[in-house]
Design an enzyme around this catalytic site. Structure first.
Site, PDB file in Angstrom:
ATOM      1  N   PHE A 110       0.844  -1.199   0.000  1.00 40.53           N
ATOM      2  CA  PHE A 110       0.000   0.000   0.000  1.00 40.53           C
ATOM      3  C   PHE A 110       0.878   1.248   0.000  1.00 40.53           C
ATOM      4  O   PHE A 110       1.274   1.723  -1.049  1.00 40.53           O
ATOM      5  CB  PHE A 110      -0.966  -0.008   1.193  1.00 40.53           C
ATOM      6  CG  PHE A 110      -1.961  -1.138   1.156  1.00 40.53           C
ATOM      7  CD1 PHE A 110      -2.894  -1.233   0.140  1.00 40.53           C
ATOM      8  CD2 PHE A 110      -1.950  -2.112   2.135  1.00 40.53           C
ATOM      9  CE1 PHE A 110      -3.803  -2.275   0.094  1.00 40.53           C
ATOM     10  CE2 PHE A 110      -2.853  -3.162   2.110  1.00 40.53           C
ATOM     11  CZ  PHE A 110      -3.778  -3.246   1.081  1.00 40.53           C
ATOM     12  N   CYS A 111       1.177   1.762   1.154  1.00 36.22           N
ATOM     13  CA  CYS A 111       1.861   3.050   1.263  1.00 36.22           C
ATOM     14  C   CYS A 111       3.296   3.016   0.751  1.00 36.22           C
ATOM     15  O   CYS A 111       3.739   3.959   0.108  1.00 36.22           O
ATOM     16  CB  CYS A 111       1.794   3.543   2.699  1.00 36.22           C
ATOM     17  SG  CYS A 111       0.074   3.707   3.266  1.00 36.22           S
ATOM     18  N   VAL A 112       4.012   1.936   1.022  1.00 36.71           N
ATOM     19  CA  VAL A 112       5.392   1.858   0.548  1.00 36.71           C
ATOM     20  C   VAL A 112       5.425   1.825  -0.980  1.00 36.71           C
ATOM     21  O   VAL A 112       6.120   2.620  -1.620  1.00 36.71           O
ATOM     22  CB  VAL A 112       6.112   0.634   1.150  1.00 36.71           C
ATOM     23  CG1 VAL A 112       7.446   0.381   0.459  1.00 36.71           C
ATOM     24  CG2 VAL A 112       6.308   0.815   2.653  1.00 36.71           C
ATOM     25  N   THR A 115       4.133   5.187  -2.597  1.00 37.34           N
ATOM     26  CA  THR A 115       5.079   6.287  -2.430  1.00 37.34           C
ATOM     27  C   THR A 115       6.314   6.099  -3.292  1.00 37.34           C
ATOM     28  O   THR A 115       6.804   7.060  -3.891  1.00 37.34           O
ATOM     29  CB  THR A 115       5.444   6.435  -0.943  1.00 37.34           C
ATOM     30  OG1 THR A 115       4.245   6.714  -0.204  1.00 37.34           O
ATOM     31  CG2 THR A 115       6.444   7.560  -0.730  1.00 37.34           C
TER      32      THR A 115
END
Length: 169
Positions: A110-112, A115
């Site tokens: 998700f976030c990793v 980003t």
């Protein structure tokens, strides 16, 4: 140009009881060691903090929302509400244009991943630290999900290395 350590969602709800990621026991010390090395080298450190909804374990103001590591003077904290740490946060204004990024944190898929992809689109060289990111079990064991993310990110030019190979000079 010195790399920037980007700490994505290194928050209590992910790394401490009651429901840490399965790899918390190995990922947390790797992140701590990288943070110490970055600080010792005088590298820029940016903390990114996820803001969940009021029912989430990382709801703003909750214990799970708190960052694991104390933020030092001069280390910005970027609050986000979506997986991409650049989306609506001003993160891009905190980073020198084209600065290489060393990425650690939660959750791999998700976030990793979001980003890292957004940073590549903005012209940053991105290095994901293999032993310093993790997620939860889902459609597959957590370690397998993280490996798939690494493979996908390598395909778009993200370097994936172990923490022992990270340099902040």
């Amino acid at each position: 140009m010195s790399p920037v350590l980007l700490m994505i969602d290194v928050q209590r709800n992910m790394l401490q009881p009651p429901l840490p990621v399965p790899a918390a026991g190995s990922v947390a010390p790797a992140i701590r060691e990288l943070l110490d090395r970055a600080r010792d080298a005088g590298a820029q450190v940016v903390h990114v903090r996820n803001n969940g909804s009021e029912d989430d374990p990382d709801a703003p103001g909750s214990e799970g929302w708190e960052l694991v590591h104390r933020v030092r003077d001069g280390e910005p904290v970027v609050d986000k509400w979506v997986p991409d740490s650049f989306d609506g946060t001003g993160l891009d204004k905190l980073l020198p244009p084209g600065a290489p990024l060393i990425v650690v944190g939660m959750q791999s898929e998700f976030c990793v991943q979001s980003t890292c992809l957004a940073a590549r689109e903005r012209g940053h060289e991105v290095t994901l630290v293999h032993d310093a990111h993790a997620t939860y079990d889902d459609d597959a064991p957590a370690a397998e999900i993280s490996r798939r993310v690494e493979d996908d990110l390598r395909a778009v030019g993200v370097m994936v290395i172990g923490s022992e190979d990270v340099r902040f000079d």
